[in-house]
Scaffold this motif. Structure first.
Motif, PDB file in Angstrom:
ATOM      1  N   MET A  30       0.828  -1.199   0.000  1.00 16.18           N
ATOM      2  CA  MET A  30       0.000   0.000   0.000  1.00 16.18           C
ATOM      3  C   MET A  30       0.866   1.254   0.000  1.00 16.18           C
ATOM      4  N   GLU A  31       0.353   2.329  -0.622  1.00 16.66           N
ATOM      5  CA  GLU A  31       1.031   3.630  -0.613  1.00 16.66           C
ATOM      6  C   GLU A  31       1.022   4.244   0.779  1.00 16.66           C
ATOM      7  N   SER A  32      -0.091   4.056   1.454  1.00 16.93           N
ATOM      8  CA  SER A  32      -0.307   4.684   2.751  1.00 16.93           C
ATOM      9  C   SER A  32      -0.842   3.626   3.709  1.00 16.93           C
ATOM     10  N   HIS A  33      -0.573   3.789   4.977  1.00 16.08           N
ATOM     11  CA  HIS A  33      -1.043   2.821   5.967  1.00 16.08           C
ATOM     12  C   HIS A  33      -2.108   3.412   6.880  1.00 16.08           C
ATOM     13  N   THR A  34      -2.871   4.341   6.330  1.00 15.71           N
ATOM     14  CA  THR A  34      -3.947   4.918   7.132  1.00 15.71           C
ATOM     15  C   THR A  34      -5.109   3.940   7.194  1.00 15.71           C
ATOM     16  N   LYS A  35      -5.889   4.081   8.233  1.00 19.84           N
ATOM     17  CA  LYS A  35      -7.069   3.229   8.406  1.00 19.84           C
ATOM     18  C   LYS A  35      -8.056   3.428   7.254  1.00 19.84           C
ATOM     19  N   GLN A  36      -8.214   4.665   6.810  1.00 20.32           N
ATOM     20  CA  GLN A  36      -9.152   4.966   5.722  1.00 20.32           C
ATOM     21  C   GLN A  36      -8.748   4.268   4.421  1.00 20.32           C
ATOM     22  N   THR A  37      -7.458   4.287   4.117  1.00 21.66           N
ATOM     23  CA  THR A  37      -6.968   3.649   2.890  1.00 21.66           C
ATOM     24  C   THR A  37      -7.198   2.145   2.955  1.00 21.66           C
ATOM     25  N   ALA A  41     -10.965   1.348   2.597  1.00 20.52           N
ATOM     26  CA  ALA A  41     -11.427   1.530   1.209  1.00 20.52           C
ATOM     27  C   ALA A  41     -10.961   0.373   0.340  1.00 20.52           C
ATOM     28  N   PHE A  42      -9.694  -0.026   0.506  1.00 17.05           N
ATOM     29  CA  PHE A  42      -9.138  -1.154  -0.239  1.00 17.05           C
ATOM     30  C   PHE A  42      -9.920  -2.432   0.072  1.00 17.05           C
ATOM     31  N   GLU A  43     -10.092  -2.722   1.362  1.00 20.35           N
ATOM     32  CA  GLU A  43     -10.787  -3.944   1.782  1.00 20.35           C
ATOM     33  C   GLU A  43     -12.232  -3.968   1.299  1.00 20.35           C
ATOM     34  N   GLN A  44     -12.922  -2.838   1.384  1.00 21.21           N
ATOM     35  CA  GLN A  44     -14.318  -2.786   0.934  1.00 21.21           C
ATOM     36  C   GLN A  44     -14.439  -3.097  -0.547  1.00 21.21           C
ATOM     37  N   GLN A  45     -13.577  -2.521  -1.360  1.00 24.22           N
ATOM     38  CA  GLN A  45     -13.678  -2.742  -2.800  1.00 24.22           C
ATOM     39  C   GLN A  45     -13.330  -4.171  -3.181  1.00 24.22           C
ATOM     40  N   LEU A  46     -12.310  -4.753  -2.550  1.00 27.74           N
ATOM     41  CA  LEU A  46     -11.937  -6.119  -2.946  1.00 27.74           C
ATOM     42  C   LEU A  46     -12.975  -7.159  -2.534  1.00 27.74           C
ATOM     43  N   MET A  47     -13.784  -6.844  -1.526  1.00 23.29           N
ATOM     44  CA  MET A  47     -14.832  -7.783  -1.108  1.00 23.29           C
ATOM     45  C   MET A  47     -15.842  -8.034  -2.236  1.00 23.29           C
ATOM     46  N   ALA A  48     -15.989  -7.093  -3.128  1.00 23.05           N
ATOM     47  CA  ALA A  48     -16.960  -7.216  -4.221  1.00 23.05           C
ATOM     48  C   ALA A  48     -16.376  -7.866  -5.475  1.00 23.05           C
ATOM     49  N   ILE A  49     -15.121  -8.319  -5.414  1.00 23.48           N
ATOM     50  CA  ILE A  49     -14.469  -8.881  -6.604  1.00 23.48           C
ATOM     51  C   ILE A  49     -14.427 -10.403  -6.467  1.00 23.48           C
ATOM     52  N   PRO A  53      -7.955   1.243  -4.368  1.00 21.88           N
ATOM     53  CA  PRO A  53      -7.441   2.410  -3.651  1.00 21.88           C
ATOM     54  C   PRO A  53      -6.149   2.104  -2.879  1.00 21.88           C
ATOM     55  N   GLY A  54      -5.167   2.983  -3.037  1.00 20.85           N
ATOM     56  CA  GLY A  54      -3.967   2.918  -2.236  1.00 20.85           C
ATOM     57  C   GLY A  54      -2.906   1.933  -2.673  1.00 20.85           C
ATOM     58  N   VAL A  55      -3.098   1.236  -3.791  1.00 19.54           N
ATOM     59  CA  VAL A  55      -2.132   0.227  -4.223  1.00 19.54           C
ATOM     60  C   VAL A  55      -0.875   0.909  -4.767  1.00 19.54           C
ATOM     61  N   LYS A  56       0.270   0.533  -4.211  1.00 11.94           N
ATOM     62  CA  LYS A  56       1.554   1.073  -4.656  1.00 11.94           C
ATOM     63  C   LYS A  56       2.321   0.074  -5.503  1.00 11.94           C
ATOM     64  N   GLU A  57       2.330  -1.198  -5.064  1.00 12.16           N
ATOM     65  CA  GLU A  57       3.124  -2.219  -5.746  1.00 12.16           C
ATOM     66  C   GLU A  57       2.373  -3.541  -5.717  1.00 12.16           C
ATOM     67  N   ILE A  58       2.501  -4.295  -6.814  1.00 10.15           N
ATOM     68  CA  ILE A  58       1.880  -5.618  -6.941  1.00 10.15           C
ATOM     69  C   ILE A  58       2.962  -6.615  -7.335  1.00 10.15           C
ATOM     70  N   TYR A  59       2.974  -7.749  -6.638  1.00  9.71           N
ATOM     71  CA  TYR A  59       3.902  -8.831  -6.965  1.00  9.71           C
ATOM     72  C   TYR A  59       3.089 -10.118  -7.034  1.00  9.71           C
ATOM     73  N   SER A  60       3.196 -10.847  -8.129  1.00 13.17           N
ATOM     74  CA  SER A  60       2.391 -12.063  -8.316  1.00 13.17           C
ATOM     75  C   SER A  60       3.259 -13.310  -8.406  1.00 13.17           C
ATOM     76  N   SER A  61       2.758 -14.378  -7.808  1.00 15.79           N
ATOM     77  CA  SER A  61       3.333 -15.718  -7.949  1.00 15.79           C
ATOM     78  C   SER A  61       2.213 -16.636  -8.389  1.00 15.79           C
ATOM     79  N   PHE A  62       2.585 -17.673  -9.136  1.00 14.12           N
ATOM     80  CA  PHE A  62       1.563 -18.569  -9.679  1.00 14.12           C
ATOM     81  C   PHE A  62       1.731 -19.975  -9.130  1.00 14.12           C
ATOM     82  N   SER A  63       0.606 -20.629  -8.910  1.00 11.85           N
ATOM     83  CA  SER A  63       0.609 -21.995  -8.412  1.00 11.85           C
ATOM     84  C   SER A  63       0.789 -22.965  -9.578  1.00 11.85           C
ATOM     85  N   TYR A  64       1.785 -23.846  -9.469  1.00 13.10           N
ATOM     86  CA  TYR A  64       1.933 -24.917 -10.459  1.00 13.10           C
ATOM     87  C   TYR A  64       0.883 -25.996 -10.238  1.00 13.10           C
ATOM     88  N   LYS A  65       0.690 -26.339  -8.971  1.00 14.20           N
ATOM     89  CA  LYS A  65      -0.353 -27.300  -8.606  1.00 14.20           C
ATOM     90  C   LYS A  65      -0.651 -27.131  -7.131  1.00 14.20           C
TER      91      LYS A  65
END
Length: 155
Positions: free
Chosen positions: A75-82, A85-93, A132-144
């Motif tokens: 996250m860009e910021s570690h405020t409670k609001q950020t 907001a992040f958690e609320q939006q991802l719940m709908a995905i 909201p608030g995403v600064k960096e994304i790093y992905s790993s993939f499951s082989y199995k």
């Protein structure tokens, strides 16, 4: 293990984790009770929060999801609001099947399902990067999947 769970309660929880479709009569036979006390015990386990729900376990592959990704989010910021907001939006995905707020370099760890790598890339660009608030994304993939499911130790 909480002290209020006795041998029968633990047996009921173990049986239901293995197969939530067991009838009360089948459960009662497994734990050597009659149906009425068995039903009361299961209801008490539900009401006291040991059993939080019942669900069918679906196969991601059969449902058209060939890719499982574990996505670390900084996250860009570690405020409670950020964070809220992040958690609320991802719940709908729906493609995000699990999310944990974690310690260490990254702030959140997501488990994401996608049809294929191309659709995962599009999902990352069009959905994850716009949360909201995403600064960096790093992905790993499951082989199995070596161990799947989520059985909580009962004994």
């Amino acid at each position: 293990m909480p002290a209020e769970l006795d041998r029968i309660d633990r047996a009921l929880l173990t049986a239901l984790q293995g197969d939530a479709r067991l009838t009360i009569a089948e459960l009662a036979d497994l734990v050597s009770l009659t149906t009425s006390p068995c039903w009361r015990r299961v209801k008490q386990l539900e009401e006291s929060g040991y059993i939080t729900g019942y669900q069918a376990v679906l196969s991601p592959r059969a449902m058209g999801f060939g890719v499982t990704a574990f996505v670390s989010i900084m996250m860009e910021s570690h405020t409670k609001q950020t964070a809220l907001a992040f958690e609320q939006q991802l719940m709908a995905i729906p493609q995000i099947v699990a999310c944990h707020n974690i310690s260490g370099r990254y702030d959140f760890l997501l488990e994401v399902l996608a049809a294929d790598l191309e659709s995962f890339g599009e999902f990352t660009r069009e959905v994850l990067q716009r949360l909201p608030g995403v600064k960096e994304i790093y992905s790993s993939f499951s082989y199995k999947a070596v161990k799947e499911g989520r059985s909580i130790p009962v004994s």
